[in-house]
Design an enzyme around this catalytic site. Structure first.
Site, PDB file in Angstrom:
ATOM      1  N   GLU A 157       0.794  -1.238   0.000  1.00  0.00           N
ATOM      2  CA  GLU A 157       0.000   0.000   0.000  1.00  0.00           C
ATOM      3  C   GLU A 157       0.830   1.293   0.000  1.00  0.00           C
ATOM      4  OE1 GLU A 157      -2.723  -0.542   3.286  1.00  0.00           O
ATOM      5  OE2 GLU A 157      -3.772  -2.176   2.276  1.00  0.00           O
ATOM      6  N   ASN A 198       2.250  -4.582  -3.440  1.00  0.00           N
ATOM      7  CA  ASN A 198       0.844  -4.962  -3.283  1.00  0.00           C
ATOM      8  C   ASN A 198       0.039  -3.718  -2.905  1.00  0.00           C
ATOM      9  OD1 ASN A 198      -1.091  -7.205  -2.915  1.00  0.00           O
ATOM     10  ND2 ASN A 198      -1.021  -6.733  -0.722  1.00  0.00           N
ATOM     11  N   HIS A 234     -10.149  -6.018  -2.675  1.00  0.00           N
ATOM     12  CA  HIS A 234     -11.209  -5.942  -1.662  1.00  0.00           C
ATOM     13  C   HIS A 234     -12.361  -5.211  -2.328  1.00  0.00           C
ATOM     14  CE1 HIS A 234      -8.781  -7.542   1.538  1.00  0.00           C
ATOM     15  NE2 HIS A 234      -7.825  -6.690   1.271  1.00  0.00           N
ATOM     16  N   GLU A 262      -5.886 -10.528  -2.235  1.00  0.00           N
ATOM     17  CA  GLU A 262      -6.727 -10.433  -1.029  1.00  0.00           C
ATOM     18  C   GLU A 262      -8.211 -10.378  -1.401  1.00  0.00           C
ATOM     19  OE1 GLU A 262      -5.323  -7.323   1.620  1.00  0.00           O
ATOM     20  OE2 GLU A 262      -3.233  -7.743   1.131  1.00  0.00           O
ATOM     21  N   ASP A 264     -11.946 -10.373  -1.741  1.00  0.00           N
ATOM     22  CA  ASP A 264     -13.230 -10.584  -1.072  1.00  0.00           C
ATOM     23  C   ASP A 264     -14.241  -9.625  -1.691  1.00  0.00           C
ATOM     24  OD1 ASP A 264     -12.488  -8.188   0.305  1.00  0.00           O
ATOM     25  OD2 ASP A 264     -12.061  -9.253   2.175  1.00  0.00           O
TER      26      ASP A 264
END
Ligand code: XIL
Length: 449
Positions: A157, A198, A234, A262, A264
């Site tokens: 990030e 990432n 996400h 990641e 979701d």
């Protein structure tokens, strides 16, 4: 025949005990996600919590996935909560579990603005001190797991949504050069690990993903070891970016791998069937975009069950973001993933006909009982049959007629005699048995097939 000695009527015993089990020709279970992914040349992973890797959670994590990412266990705050005081317990446990299950590990994460120990964030450091703290951290952690980590999310990030660098401990103290240094130090500590940057909100083509693209391009030009980019993904229900595949492709064309790290898909609670269907479509399209690009190598979900998701506590009112529900039952989203990986696209049609087995107790006395099982067919037929059940209260079959029965421990299995294997469409066959009981005589679930 010893019947009705307790005075119970046959009718009441039958009514209480009769249980019908439909046993249509069972369709083969789909292969686990890791096998489907392997057939597409992909690795499929999940974030995990080390302490949960037993029971159903451990079984699913081991069986379904070919890669594990420690959800928190490898973050700086977890591994070095006090300066020089290391705790590798959970990280070691996850690595050992992965090795025992033939899985890769994605190391997560070495340089981040969040979940750092307070001794680090509250300290006051010169740039030289901060640089050497970071170098030591990376060398220590990457070195500890050298040869055991397939890929590291080295930098996590680093960007704001507008594509500028995030002003955090690292950028403020070291300038943007911390990124190249971190990659270089990680490469020195484990030359075989693939090294990633990432971030979130970099799934579609936009300002932030373009900043990441330009950074990776420049790092490659400078010869800095960078192997891939992680798109966290996400996502919000119904909002898979339309440019996802195009974005993955442009990074691939730059000469780096891509991982969905990641994934979701959160929804406003409560979930309902419409939202779950949309979620399945969303998972399907993300997985399909990865499948479509050869260099998209890993697809990882951020927790595989709703009971192990960060979403409800981070986004109040949202949840149900993963492919399994709170009780580890696969949701439509699971099918969405499986289908995009080449699994069967339709639920098998209900059988047009079926044979069923019904178990009943026809008489019972203080220490024994007589039972029977009727096998009936409608719209189907059998040439031979086998019926099995498990006794839950220590019952034991002592004698059987019109079938050959064997009991091993609690497991009873009965197959047809030479003369009654055939059950025609519309017909039935019955066999009987005597058995002992004490304490209780609950009706077991009977399986035909
Ligand atoms: C999350 C964890 O899942 C939570 O348990 C923790 O409380 C906060 O961090 N982006 C990342 C992950 O890179 O490390 C974050 O994980 C989720 C967002």
């Amino acid at each position: 025949m010893r019947s009705l000695r307790t005075g119970l009527s046959l009718a009441s015993l039958l009514a209480g005990a009769a249980l019908v089990c439909t046993a249509p020709a069972a369709h083969a279970a789909d292969p686990p996600l890791r096998d489907l992914a392997a057939a597409k040349g992909k690795v499929v992973g999940t974030a995990v919590t080390g302490s949960k890797l037993t029971g159903t959670y451990g079984d699913l994590a081991g069986a379904q996935f070919s890669s594990l990412t420690p959800g928190n266990a490898m973050k700086w705050g977890s591994v070095e909560p006090t300066r020089g005081g290391f705790d590798w317990t959970e990280a070691d446990k996850i690595v050992a579990f992965a090795q025992a299950h033939g899985q890769q590990v994605r190391g997560h994460t070495l340089v981040w603005h969040s979940q750092n120990p307070s001794w680090l964030t509250n300290g006051s450091w010169t740039p030289a001190q901060l640089g050497s703290l970071l170098q030591n951290h990376i060398s220590t952690e990457v070195g500890r797991y050298k040869g055991k980590i397939a890929a590291w999310d080295v930098v996590n990030e680093p960007f704001n949504d507008d594509g500028t660098y995030r002003a955090d401990l690292w950028y403020d103290g070291l300038g943007s050069g911390y990124i190249a240094n971190a990659l270089t130090w990680a490469h020195a500590a484990d030359p075989d690990a693939k090294l990633y940057i990432n971030d979130y909100n970099v799934e579609g083509v936009d300002a932030k993903s373009t900043a990441l693209y330009n950074l990776v391009k420049s790092l490659k030009q400078q010869g800095v070891p960078i192997d891939g980019v992680g798109l966290q993904a996400h996502l919000i229900l119904g909002q898979v970016p339309s440019t996802l595949q195009q974005n993955i492709q442009r990074f691939a064309d730059l000469g780096v791998d891509v991982a969905i790290t990641e994934l979701d898909v959160r929804m406003a609670l409560p979930a309902d069937s419409g939202k779950l269907a949309q979620q399945a479509a969303d998972f399907r399209s993300v997985v399909a975009a990865c499948v479509a690009v050869t260099r998209c190598v890993n697809l990882t979900v951020w927790g595989f069950a709703d009971s192990d998701s960060w979403v409800p506590s981070t986004f109040p009112g949202y949840g149900a973001a993963t492919p399994y529900d709170e009780n580890y039952a696969p949701k439509p989203a699971y099918r969405g993933i499986a289908e995009a990986l080449g699994g069967t696209t339709t639920t098998p049609p209900p059988p047009t006909g079926a044979c069923t087995a019904a178990y009943s107790v026809s008489s019972q006395w203080d220490s024994g009982f007589t039972g029977q099982v009727r096998i009936s067919c409608s719209g189907a037929s059998l040439a031979s049959w086998k019926v099995s059940w498990t006794y839950g209260a220590g019952q034991r079959v002592t004698q059987a007629w019109n079938a050959t029965c064997a009991q091993s421990g609690a497991a009873v299995s009965c197959s047809n005699a030479s003369y009654n294997g055939a059950v025609p469409d519309g017909g039935s066959v019955t066999f009987g048995f005597n058995a002992s009981w004490s304490g209780g005589n609950p009706v077991p679930t009977v399986t035909l097939g």
